[in-house]
Scaffold this active site. Structure first.
Site, PDB file in Angstrom:
ATOM      1  N   SER A   1       0.830  -1.215   0.000  1.00 29.01           N
ATOM      2  CA  SER A   1       0.000   0.000   0.000  1.00 29.01           C
ATOM      3  C   SER A   1       0.859   1.256   0.000  1.00 29.01           C
ATOM      4  O   SER A   1       2.023   1.258   0.437  1.00 29.01           O
ATOM      5  CB  SER A   1      -0.914   0.014   1.224  1.00 29.01           C
ATOM      6  OG  SER A   1      -1.734  -1.133   1.255  1.00 29.01           O
TER       7      SER A   1
HETATM    8  N1  SAM Z   1      -0.510  -4.989   4.115  1.00 31.84           N
HETATM    9  C1  SAM Z   1       0.235  -5.299   2.924  1.00 31.84           C
HETATM   10  C2  SAM Z   1       1.620  -4.764   2.959  1.00 31.84           C
HETATM   11  O1  SAM Z   1       2.000  -4.096   3.948  1.00 31.84           O
HETATM   12  O2  SAM Z   1       2.365  -5.044   1.999  1.00 31.84           O
HETATM   13  C3  SAM Z   1      -0.440  -4.856   1.649  1.00 31.84           C
HETATM   14  C4  SAM Z   1      -1.631  -5.645   1.410  1.00 31.84           C
HETATM   15  S1  SAM Z   1      -2.242  -5.750  -0.242  1.00 31.84           S
HETATM   16  C5  SAM Z   1      -2.875  -4.147  -0.498  1.00 31.84           C
HETATM   17  C6  SAM Z   1      -3.646  -6.777   0.144  1.00 31.84           C
HETATM   18  C7  SAM Z   1      -3.281  -8.207   0.512  1.00 31.84           C
HETATM   19  O3  SAM Z   1      -4.445  -8.866   0.980  1.00 31.84           O
HETATM   20  C8  SAM Z   1      -2.754  -9.008  -0.668  1.00 31.84           C
HETATM   21  O4  SAM Z   1      -1.508  -9.532  -0.349  1.00 31.84           O
HETATM   22  C9  SAM Z   1      -3.813 -10.105  -0.827  1.00 31.84           C
HETATM   23  O5  SAM Z   1      -3.284 -11.321  -1.287  1.00 31.84           O
HETATM   24  C10 SAM Z   1      -4.341 -10.212   0.593  1.00 31.84           C
HETATM   25  N2  SAM Z   1      -5.669 -10.831   0.721  1.00 31.84           N
HETATM   26  C11 SAM Z   1      -6.775 -10.668  -0.043  1.00 31.84           C
HETATM   27  N3  SAM Z   1      -7.793 -11.399   0.443  1.00 31.84           N
HETATM   28  C12 SAM Z   1      -7.319 -12.046   1.543  1.00 31.84           C
HETATM   29  C13 SAM Z   1      -7.899 -12.944   2.488  1.00 31.84           C
HETATM   30  N4  SAM Z   1      -9.172 -13.349   2.429  1.00 31.84           N
HETATM   31  N5  SAM Z   1      -7.124 -13.376   3.500  1.00 31.84           N
HETATM   32  C14 SAM Z   1      -5.827 -12.991   3.607  1.00 31.84           C
HETATM   33  N6  SAM Z   1      -5.233 -12.156   2.741  1.00 31.84           N
HETATM   34  C15 SAM Z   1      -5.969 -11.676   1.727  1.00 31.84           C
END
Ligand code: SAM
Length: 224
Positions: free
Chosen positions: A66
Site C-alpha cells: 500500500s
Molecule cells: N498490508 C500489505 C503490505 O503491507 O504489503 C499490503 C496488502 S495488499 C494491499 C492486500 C493483501 O491482501 C494481498 O496480499 C492479498 O493477497 C491479501 N488478501 C486478499 N484477500 C485475503 C484474504 N481473504 N485473507 C488474507 N489475505 C488476503
C-alpha cells in the site's frame, strides 16, 4: 533484498515522514514507526529506489504494497497502543506488520497467497520482527488468538466481515475499506463496552479485493 540503510535511503525516508505529516498524519507513534522501518526492504530489487515515494507499488501475485499515506492513515485510525493484540488481514509484503511491530504491538497477520506468505515470513524473520503469520482466508479472522484490541483489513471488502466483528474485544476497533471493486470508504467499527457497534466513515481509497468466505468470491472478480 537489502535491509541495509544508506545515508541516501535514510534521507529519503525522513522526507517521506515529512510528506505524511504535511498530508495530515499526526500520531507521533505512527510517524516514528514509518521513520524507522526500511520500506525498501519489502520490495523486489529494481523497485527499491522508489520505496520512499508516496505511492503503492507492485508485489508478487498481482498484489500491492500500500501507499505509505494509506498505511499511516489506517494505522492512525486503528489507535493501537504498545502490547495491544492486533490482527492484520492481508500480510502482502509484510510492511504493515513491521510498522505495527515497531509500535510495540503484538501482531498477528494472515495472507491468502502461499508465495507472499512465505516471502513475508522469511523477510520479517530475518529482520527480527516477531509478528505471528498464517496462511489462510483472513476474512474469517483467527479465532485462536481472539479477542483482538484492533483488526486491520488491508484489502477491499464488500461489507463489514462478521467474523472479524465477532473477534473484537470490548473497546476494540476494526478498520476496513468497504465498497465496490472500484472505490471504498474507510470504515472504523468500534465495539463499545456495552457491546453496541459504533460505525464511523472516513475517506475514499482503492484497494485490491479481499477474496474469501466473508469477502469477495472469486466469481465476483472474473469480469475484472
Ligand atoms: N498490508 C500489505 C503490505 O503491507 O504489503 C499490503 C496488502 S495488499 C494491499 C492486500 C493483501 O491482501 C494481498 O496480499 C492479498 O493477497 C491479501 N488478501 C486478499 N484477500 C485475503 C484474504 N481473504 N485473507 C488474507 N489475505 C488476503
Amino acid at each position: 533484498m537489502t535491509t541495509s540503510d544508506t545515508p541516501r535511503l535514510l534521507a529519503l525516508r525522513a522526507a517521506l515522514v515529512e510528506t505524511l505529516r504535511r498530508k495530515g498524519i499526526r500520531d507521533p507513534a505512527v510517524l516514528d514507526a514509518i521513520g524507522r522501518v526500511p520500506r525498501h526492504a519489502f520490495l523486489e530489487s529494481g523497485l527499491e529506489d522508489r520505496a520512499y515515494e508516496d505511492i503503492a507499488l507492485p508485489i508478487d501475485e498481482d498484489q500491492t504494497i500500500s501507499q505509505p499515506y494509506t498505511v499511516a492513515y489506517q494505522t492512525e485510525l486503528l489507535g493501537a497502543k504498545p502490547k495491544d493484540r492486533v490482527l492484520e488481514i492481508g500480510t502482502g509484503s509484510g510492511y504493515q506488520a513491521a510498522i505495527l511491530h515497531a509500535m510495540g504491538v503484538q501482531v498477528f497477520s494472515i495472507e491468502r497467497h502461499p508465495r507472499l506468505y512465505e516471502q513475508a515470513r522469511r523477510r520479517l524473520e530475518s529482520m527480527g520482527c516477531g509478528a505471528i503469520l498464517r496462511l489462510g482466508d483472513g476474512s474469517l479472522g483467527w479465532p485462536q488468538w481472539a479477542p483482538y484490541d484492533a483488526i486491520l483489513v488491508t484489502a477491499a471488502s464488500p461489507d463489514l466481515p462478521k467474523p472479524l466483528i465477532e473477534q473484537l474485544a470490548p473497546g476494540g476497533r476494526l478498520v476496513v475499506p468497504v465498497g465496490d471493486l472500484e472505490s471504498q470508504r474507510m470504515v472504523r467499527a468500534t465495539r463499545r463496552p456495552d457491546n453496541e457497534l459504533e460505525i464511523e466513515y472516513f475517506d475514499h481509497f482503492r484497494f485490491v479485493p479481499l477474496v474469501g468466505r466473508s469477502g469477495w468470491q472469486a466469481a465476483d472478480l472474473e469480469d475484472h
